[in-house]
Scaffold this active site. Sequence first.
Site, short mmCIF file in Angstrom:
data_model
loop_
_atom_site.label_atom_id
_atom_site.label_comp_id
_atom_site.label_asym_id
_atom_site.label_seq_id
_atom_site.Cartn_x
_atom_site.Cartn_y
_atom_site.Cartn_z
N ALA A 100 42.81 -65.13 -30.22
CA ALA A 100 42.02 -66.03 -29.28
C ALA A 100 42.56 -66.85 -28.28
O ALA A 100 42.65 -67.43 -27.51
CB ALA A 100 41.26 -67.45 -30.26
N THR A 135 42.00 -68.08 -24.17
CA THR A 135 42.19 -69.37 -23.15
C THR A 135 42.08 -69.36 -21.84
O THR A 135 41.16 -70.06 -21.15
CB THR A 135 43.43 -70.18 -23.82
OG1 THR A 135 44.58 -69.79 -23.47
CG2 THR A 135 42.79 -69.94 -25.54
N PHE A 166 41.86 -71.52 -32.25
CA PHE A 166 40.82 -72.10 -33.23
C PHE A 166 41.93 -73.10 -33.47
O PHE A 166 41.90 -74.34 -34.35
CB PHE A 166 40.80 -70.86 -34.48
CG PHE A 166 40.04 -70.22 -33.95
CD1 PHE A 166 40.12 -68.46 -33.55
CD2 PHE A 166 38.84 -70.25 -34.41
CE1 PHE A 166 39.51 -67.67 -33.37
CE2 PHE A 166 37.80 -69.41 -33.78
CZ PHE A 166 38.14 -68.29 -33.45
N ARG A 167 44.12 -72.96 -33.04
CA ARG A 167 44.40 -73.88 -34.01
C ARG A 167 45.03 -74.61 -33.04
O ARG A 167 46.58 -75.13 -33.15
CB ARG A 167 44.98 -72.68 -34.90
CG ARG A 167 44.68 -72.68 -36.21
CD ARG A 167 45.32 -71.46 -36.71
NE ARG A 167 44.35 -71.23 -37.86
CZ ARG A 167 43.62 -69.90 -37.76
NH1 ARG A 167 43.32 -69.63 -36.85
NH2 ARG A 167 42.72 -69.86 -38.59
N ASP A 213 35.15 -62.07 -28.48
CA ASP A 213 33.80 -62.51 -27.23
C ASP A 213 34.08 -61.65 -26.27
O ASP A 213 33.64 -61.35 -24.68
CB ASP A 213 35.12 -63.20 -26.30
CG ASP A 213 36.83 -63.28 -26.28
OD1 ASP A 213 37.73 -63.43 -26.41
OD2 ASP A 213 36.43 -61.68 -26.59
N HIS A 257 37.29 -58.80 -36.16
CA HIS A 257 36.22 -59.76 -36.57
C HIS A 257 35.27 -59.74 -36.29
O HIS A 257 34.72 -60.00 -36.91
CB HIS A 257 36.93 -61.18 -36.62
CG HIS A 257 38.45 -61.10 -37.11
ND1 HIS A 257 39.20 -62.15 -36.80
CD2 HIS A 257 38.89 -60.87 -38.13
CE1 HIS A 257 40.16 -62.45 -37.78
NE2 HIS A 257 40.14 -61.54 -38.87
N CYS A 304 17.69 -52.48 -44.59
CA CYS A 304 17.93 -51.26 -43.87
C CYS A 304 18.83 -51.43 -43.03
O CYS A 304 19.63 -52.11 -42.84
CB CYS A 304 16.11 -51.14 -42.93
SG CYS A 304 16.56 -51.95 -41.45
N SER A 315 48.18 -67.07 -33.67
CA SER A 315 49.16 -67.63 -34.43
C SER A 315 49.84 -66.79 -36.02
O SER A 315 50.51 -66.91 -36.01
CB SER A 315 48.48 -68.96 -34.81
OG SER A 315 47.27 -68.04 -35.63
N ASN A 322 53.38 -64.89 -26.73
CA ASN A 322 51.90 -66.58 -27.80
C ASN A 322 52.73 -67.91 -27.04
O ASN A 322 54.56 -68.35 -27.37
CB ASN A 322 52.37 -66.47 -29.19
CG ASN A 322 51.42 -66.86 -29.72
OD1 ASN A 322 50.04 -67.08 -29.52
ND2 ASN A 322 51.07 -68.27 -30.86
N1 APR Z 1 48.83 -67.15 -23.84
C1 APR Z 1 49.65 -67.37 -25.12
N2 APR Z 1 49.64 -67.87 -25.65
C2 APR Z 1 48.37 -68.73 -25.76
C3 APR Z 1 47.60 -69.16 -24.67
C4 APR Z 1 47.83 -68.68 -23.83
N3 APR Z 1 47.66 -68.45 -22.44
N4 APR Z 1 46.65 -70.19 -25.35
C5 APR Z 1 46.96 -70.09 -26.81
N5 APR Z 1 47.98 -70.05 -26.82
C6 APR Z 1 48.69 -69.63 -28.03
C7 APR Z 1 48.41 -70.36 -29.27
O1 APR Z 1 49.73 -71.43 -29.26
C8 APR Z 1 47.95 -69.70 -30.61
O2 APR Z 1 49.22 -70.63 -31.17
O3 APR Z 1 47.47 -68.21 -29.18
C9 APR Z 1 47.52 -68.46 -30.43
C10 APR Z 1 46.01 -68.81 -31.07
O4 APR Z 1 45.95 -68.45 -32.60
P1 APR Z 1 44.73 -69.16 -33.07
O5 APR Z 1 44.00 -69.85 -32.30
O6 APR Z 1 45.30 -69.29 -34.55
O7 APR Z 1 43.87 -68.21 -32.96
P2 APR Z 1 43.85 -66.58 -33.64
O8 APR Z 1 44.76 -66.42 -34.38
O9 APR Z 1 43.27 -65.10 -33.41
O10 APR Z 1 43.29 -66.88 -34.83
C11 APR Z 1 42.83 -65.87 -35.83
O11 APR Z 1 41.70 -66.58 -37.20
O12 APR Z 1 39.97 -68.73 -37.46
C12 APR Z 1 39.93 -67.01 -37.34
O13 APR Z 1 38.69 -65.60 -37.20
C13 APR Z 1 39.27 -66.57 -36.30
O14 APR Z 1 39.65 -64.77 -35.42
C14 APR Z 1 40.51 -65.94 -35.23
C15 APR Z 1 41.38 -66.53 -36.70
#
Ligand code: APR
Length: 256
Positions: free
Chosen positions: A32, A36, A43-44, A113, A128, A139, A202, A222
């Site tokens: 995710a 952003t 999410f986190r 997305d 996912h 069906c 994450s 990240n």
């Molecule tokens: N550039 C780089 N990293 C970023 C940016 C950015 N612009 N914005 C946010 N991040 C980092 C955050 O620091 C975070 O560690 O991206 C990471 C996103 O982590 P999560 O929010 O945990 O998302 P994700 O890893 O995709 O979660 C996995 O968890 O809830 C489930 O199904 C959901 O697919 C999701 C899965």
Amino acid sequence: MNSCREDVYQKVAALLQNIKNKRGASLALTGAGISTESGIPDFRSPGSGLWEQMDPMETLSAQVLRERPEEFYIRGFRLLTSMKDATPNLAHQILAKLEEAGYIQGVITQNIDNLHHLAGSRRVWEVHGNTREAYCLSCRWRGALSELEQQVAQGSIPPRCPLCGGNARPAVVLFGDPMPVAFNEALEAVKKADLLLVVGSSLSVYPVAYLPELVRHLVIINLTPTPQDYRAEVVLHEKASQALAKIYDRLEGKGL
Ligand code: APR
């Protein structure tokens, strides 16, 4: 210090170039965090992550969809359909260009997305699921998620299959769902890959978080530390679009 950082981008570029030259395979694994910068909260992330505002096990749960569909279609479904106006950002575009230029063979994404498709990536494993499609539980119907959106907007919950009248649902992998075939395909691709470029995840949700353990060369981009940073050859704690732009420039020697 800055020169040290420049070496880091060059190091990633050289890894991708060398693997391409020896006809090896490099893949991207996105989360995710890559979206952003397209306005979709992750999410986190502390303070802005979606899971600080709602309980994922309730909001996007297969059990809630089964047993309390009204609740699912009022909250979870709205989250799923809230992404459709987002557009790819520079990070998505660079991954598509890296694939086109043969530096990566495809993108494994946890995101639903559709932004990698919209950015032009051709080989995308949506482990996912996605928010383009829906399917019938009775069906073999599979169609556009908009079919369900129309029914839900008219108060028809749970939405019905347009073919057989059975229950239809979004093609997103909810908590409690089995992993889709795309995950098994992605797993096989990673087993044959030399390098995995993690972007914006994450790495906290399994089984996807196992994938980085299977490759010889791991690169992580990240904003914040991940539990797998220790095993990565290169870790860039910065914005995906910035890091990828610098890596891309070194590969093609041109701006985007
Ligand atoms: N550039 C780089 N990293 C970023 C940016 C950015 N612009 N914005 C946010 N991040 C980092 C955050 O620091 C975070 O560690 O991206 C990471 C996103 O982590 P999560 O929010 O945990 O998302 P994700 O890893 O995709 O979660 C996995 O968890 O809830 C489930 O199904 C959901 O697919 C999701 C899965």
